[in-house]
Design a protein around this motif. Sequence first.
Motif, PDB file in Angstrom:
ATOM      1  N   TRP A  10       0.802  -1.227   0.000  1.00 58.45           N
ATOM      2  CA  TRP A  10       0.000   0.000   0.000  1.00 58.45           C
ATOM      3  C   TRP A  10       0.835   1.277   0.000  1.00 58.45           C
ATOM      4  CZ3 TRP A  10      -2.781  -2.024   4.971  1.00 58.45           C
ATOM      5  CH2 TRP A  10      -3.672  -3.047   4.631  1.00 58.45           C
ATOM      6  N   GLY A  11       2.055   1.213   0.546  1.00 63.09           N
ATOM      7  CA  GLY A  11       2.886   2.417   0.670  1.00 63.09           C
ATOM      8  C   GLY A  11       2.350   3.428   1.674  1.00 63.09           C
ATOM      9  N   ARG A  12       1.393   3.001   2.496  1.00 68.67           N
ATOM     10  CA  ARG A  12       0.771   3.913   3.466  1.00 68.67           C
ATOM     11  C   ARG A  12       0.027   3.091   4.500  1.00 68.67           C
ATOM     12  NH1 ARG A  12      -4.458   6.332   0.501  1.00 68.67           N
ATOM     13  NH2 ARG A  12      -5.024   6.791   2.645  1.00 68.67           N
ATOM     14  N   LEU A  13      -0.383   3.755   5.567  1.00 66.00           N
ATOM     15  CA  LEU A  13      -1.183   3.091   6.597  1.00 66.00           C
ATOM     16  C   LEU A  13      -2.090   4.155   7.227  1.00 66.00           C
ATOM     17  CD1 LEU A  13      -1.385   0.261   7.861  1.00 66.00           C
ATOM     18  CD2 LEU A  13       0.378   0.946   9.503  1.00 66.00           C
ATOM     19  N   ASP A  14      -3.401   3.836   7.344  1.00 67.59           N
ATOM     20  CA  ASP A  14      -4.328   4.790   7.954  1.00 67.59           C
ATOM     21  C   ASP A  14      -4.626   4.446   9.409  1.00 67.59           C
ATOM     22  OD1 ASP A  14      -4.648   6.045   5.380  1.00 67.59           O
ATOM     23  OD2 ASP A  14      -5.972   4.387   4.840  1.00 67.59           O
TER      24      ASP A  14
ATOM     25  N   SER B 224      -6.031  10.833   7.727  1.00 64.41           N
ATOM     26  CA  SER B 224      -6.455  10.879   9.146  1.00 64.41           C
ATOM     27  C   SER B 224      -5.861   9.705   9.925  1.00 64.41           C
ATOM     28  CB  SER B 224      -7.970  10.807   9.284  1.00 64.41           C
ATOM     29  OG  SER B 224      -8.558  11.908   8.733  1.00 64.41           O
ATOM     30  N   PRO B 225      -4.552   9.515   9.864  1.00 64.28           N
ATOM     31  CA  PRO B 225      -3.981   8.291  10.439  1.00 64.28           C
ATOM     32  C   PRO B 225      -4.137   8.226  11.955  1.00 64.28           C
ATOM     33  CG  PRO B 225      -2.251   9.829   9.818  1.00 64.28           C
ATOM     34  CD  PRO B 225      -3.537  10.415   9.312  1.00 64.28           C
ATOM     35  N   CYS B 226      -4.131   6.992  12.434  1.00 60.17           N
ATOM     36  CA  CYS B 226      -4.390   6.776  13.867  1.00 60.17           C
ATOM     37  C   CYS B 226      -3.662   5.525  14.355  1.00 60.17           C
ATOM     38  CB  CYS B 226      -5.897   6.590  14.058  1.00 60.17           C
ATOM     39  SG  CYS B 226      -6.371   6.360  15.781  1.00 60.17           S
ATOM     40  N   VAL B 227      -3.123   5.598  15.559  1.00 59.83           N
ATOM     41  CA  VAL B 227      -2.618   4.402  16.254  1.00 59.83           C
ATOM     42  C   VAL B 227      -3.545   4.148  17.434  1.00 59.83           C
ATOM     43  CG1 VAL B 227      -0.732   3.354  17.548  1.00 59.83           C
ATOM     44  CG2 VAL B 227      -0.219   4.896  15.630  1.00 59.83           C
TER      45      VAL B 227
ATOM     46  N   PRO C  84       6.608   6.322   9.294  1.00 61.06           N
ATOM     47  CA  PRO C  84       6.693   6.795   7.903  1.00 61.06           C
ATOM     48  C   PRO C  84       5.485   6.367   7.055  1.00 61.06           C
ATOM     49  CG  PRO C  84       8.793   5.873   8.613  1.00 61.06           C
ATOM     50  CD  PRO C  84       7.804   5.574   9.701  1.00 61.06           C
ATOM     51  N   LEU C  85       4.950   5.169   7.326  1.00 62.22           N
ATOM     52  CA  LEU C  85       3.757   4.719   6.593  1.00 62.22           C
ATOM     53  C   LEU C  85       2.527   5.502   7.048  1.00 62.22           C
ATOM     54  CD1 LEU C  85       4.395   0.883   6.793  1.00 62.22           C
ATOM     55  CD2 LEU C  85       4.043   2.145   4.673  1.00 62.22           C
ATOM     56  N   LEU C  86       2.419   5.722   8.348  1.00 63.07           N
ATOM     57  CA  LEU C  86       1.269   6.447   8.892  1.00 63.07           C
ATOM     58  C   LEU C  86       1.237   7.891   8.392  1.00 63.07           C
ATOM     59  CD1 LEU C  86       1.513   4.987  12.490  1.00 63.07           C
ATOM     60  CD2 LEU C  86      -0.538   4.826  11.056  1.00 63.07           C
ATOM     61  N   GLU C  87       2.408   8.489   8.296  1.00 60.19           N
ATOM     62  CA  GLU C  87       2.478   9.883   7.823  1.00 60.19           C
ATOM     63  C   GLU C  87       1.867  10.039   6.441  1.00 60.19           C
ATOM     64  OE1 GLU C  87       6.081  12.561   8.932  1.00 60.19           O
ATOM     65  OE2 GLU C  87       6.810  10.542   8.495  1.00 60.19           O
ATOM     66  N   ARG C  88       1.887   8.969   5.660  1.00 63.58           N
ATOM     67  CA  ARG C  88       1.322   9.036   4.310  1.00 63.58           C
ATOM     68  C   ARG C  88      -0.153   8.632   4.283  1.00 63.58           C
ATOM     69  NH1 ARG C  88       5.278   5.133   2.073  1.00 63.58           N
ATOM     70  NH2 ARG C  88       7.019   5.782   3.379  1.00 63.58           N
TER      71      ARG C  88
ATOM     72  N   ARG D 159       3.372  14.672  13.661  1.00 61.55           N
ATOM     73  CA  ARG D 159       3.358  14.244  12.246  1.00 61.55           C
ATOM     74  C   ARG D 159       1.935  13.973  11.760  1.00 61.55           C
ATOM     75  NH1 ARG D 159       8.318  11.520  11.287  1.00 61.55           N
ATOM     76  NH2 ARG D 159       9.810  12.194  12.845  1.00 61.55           N
ATOM     77  N   GLY D 160       0.934  14.448  12.512  1.00 59.60           N
ATOM     78  CA  GLY D 160      -0.453  14.334  12.056  1.00 59.60           C
ATOM     79  C   GLY D 160      -1.122  13.012  12.379  1.00 59.60           C
ATOM     80  N   VAL D 161      -0.533  12.226  13.297  1.00 58.80           N
ATOM     81  CA  VAL D 161      -1.098  10.911  13.619  1.00 58.80           C
ATOM     82  C   VAL D 161      -1.824  10.979  14.963  1.00 58.80           C
ATOM     83  CG1 VAL D 161      -0.603   8.454  13.976  1.00 58.80           C
ATOM     84  CG2 VAL D 161       0.802   9.799  12.370  1.00 58.80           C
ATOM     85  N   ARG D 162      -3.146  10.668  14.930  1.00 57.24           N
ATOM     86  CA  ARG D 162      -3.921  10.614  16.174  1.00 57.24           C
ATOM     87  C   ARG D 162      -3.595   9.326  16.912  1.00 57.24           C
ATOM     88  NH1 ARG D 162      -9.524   9.932  14.252  1.00 57.24           N
ATOM     89  NH2 ARG D 162      -8.432   8.732  12.682  1.00 57.24           N
ATOM     90  N   SER D 163      -3.842   9.323  18.214  1.00 55.74           N
ATOM     91  CA  SER D 163      -3.649   8.072  18.952  1.00 55.74           C
ATOM     92  C   SER D 163      -4.653   7.982  20.086  1.00 55.74           C
ATOM     93  CB  SER D 163      -2.218   7.960  19.475  1.00 55.74           C
ATOM     94  OG  SER D 163      -1.905   9.027  20.340  1.00 55.74           O
ATOM     95  N   VAL D 164      -4.929   6.720  20.495  1.00 49.07           N
ATOM     96  CA  VAL D 164      -5.878   6.491  21.589  1.00 49.07           C
ATOM     97  C   VAL D 164      -5.521   5.189  22.304  1.00 49.07           C
ATOM     98  CG1 VAL D 164      -7.525   5.288  20.053  1.00 49.07           C
ATOM     99  CG2 VAL D 164      -8.348   6.341  22.178  1.00 49.07           C
ATOM    100  N   LEU D 165      -5.665   5.200  23.619  1.00 46.13           N
ATOM    101  CA  LEU D 165      -5.515   3.980  24.431  1.00 46.13           C
ATOM    102  C   LEU D 165      -6.916   3.461  24.713  1.00 46.13           C
ATOM    103  CD1 LEU D 165      -2.805   5.339  26.816  1.00 46.13           C
ATOM    104  CD2 LEU D 165      -2.675   3.032  25.839  1.00 46.13           C
ATOM    105  N   LEU D 166      -7.166   2.191  24.367  1.00 49.19           N
ATOM    106  CA  LEU D 166      -8.529   1.665  24.479  1.00 49.19           C
ATOM    107  C   LEU D 166      -8.616   0.538  25.493  1.00 49.19           C
ATOM    108  CD1 LEU D 166      -9.336   1.466  20.663  1.00 49.19           C
ATOM    109  CD2 LEU D 166     -10.408   3.027  22.317  1.00 49.19           C
ATOM    110  N   HIS D 167      -9.597   0.626  26.378  1.00 47.40           N
ATOM    111  CA  HIS D 167      -9.976  -0.518  27.211  1.00 47.40           C
ATOM    112  C   HIS D 167     -11.217  -1.128  26.570  1.00 47.40           C
ATOM    113  CE1 HIS D 167     -11.237  -3.145  30.318  1.00 47.40           C
ATOM    114  NE2 HIS D 167     -12.286  -2.415  30.629  1.00 47.40           N
ATOM    115  N   PRO D 168     -11.117  -2.389  26.122  1.00 47.24           N
ATOM    116  CA  PRO D 168     -12.239  -2.959  25.366  1.00 47.24           C
ATOM    117  C   PRO D 168     -13.439  -3.364  26.211  1.00 47.24           C
ATOM    118  CG  PRO D 168     -10.445  -4.556  25.567  1.00 47.24           C
ATOM    119  CD  PRO D 168      -9.956  -3.281  26.187  1.00 47.24           C
TER     120      PRO D 168
END
Length: 236
Positions: free
Chosen positions: A80-84, A134-137, A127-131, A179-188
């Motif tokens: 893909w050259g990217r990751l969302d 609305s990327p997110c970890v 680097p993949l997320l930057e591309r 670098r524009g990447v959102r992040s969240v810690l999740l308790h399921p």
Amino acid sequence: MQTRSRHCLVTGASRGLGLEFTRQLLALGERVVAACRRPAGHPALTRLAAEYPGHLHVLPLELTEARSRAELLREVEALWGRLDLLLNNAGMLVSGERFGSLEADAFRQSFETNALAPLLLAEAALPLLERGTSPCVAWLSSQLGSIARTEAFYTPSYAVSKAALNMAAKLAAAPLAERGVRSVLLHPGWVRTDMGGPAAPLEAPEAVAGMLKVIDALPAGARAPFLDYRGEPLPW
Ligand SMILES: NC(=O)c1ccc[n+]([C@@H]2O[C@H](COP(=O)([O-])OP(=O)(O)OC[C@H]3O[C@@H](n4cnc5c(N)ncnc54)[C@H](OP(=O)(O)O)[C@@H]3O)[C@@H](O)[C@H]2O)c1
């Protein structure tokens, strides 16, 4: 729910919540790399790959091995050259621990699997997320990693490693956000999986649907808030 076709990487996709994330993301029209230790050993993933041709790639990952993480990201780059969306979901829990007979190896393995390896994977995926769009970890944490909620001696190697994951995610949140990447810690929630056990009150489909909504609702610039599957904040 957003409708574009996102490029998603799910770790620990062989069973439990990771498999359910894979199912629901595919049903939404997303593209998924489902990473697991033995890609050929999971009939449910094989069936999904046939049902969603071109949308699901089942690739190997031993999360704690640097070479395996690097090889996985090379494959994602080639595909893909990217990751969302990076779903840092794989995790382990050692059961039956007692104060008085603690084993150092349980702590080492849990720290490596639940805290260190997810951090290194997210770092290498940047680097993949930057591309991405609305990327997110998303980091799968647990309420057992909440220090404020701890009142008894329970699953210590797991609890310590999830508290470490919370700090790792919080630290990484700043360079990710820059670098524009959102992040969240999740308790399921407490979910009926191999890890959650048969007494758990929640089924994986409900927990995962909730977490995907929480991810979609995250604002730009989100820096690892600690939220449950309903979007409720947890104390650190
Ligand atoms: N279930 C709950 O109630 C609950 C509550 C709070 C938080 N969580 C968190 O949610 C996440 C998913 O939990 P779950 O209930 O789905 O657990 P699970 O059913 O035990 O599944 C764990 C997954 O992680 C994978 N995994 C473990 N170590 C790995 C490694 N070194 N390399 C690659 N993959 C590895 C497993 O792969 P194999 O099949 O190869 O072993 C499996 O796919 C975890 O981070 C867990 O801590 C769960």
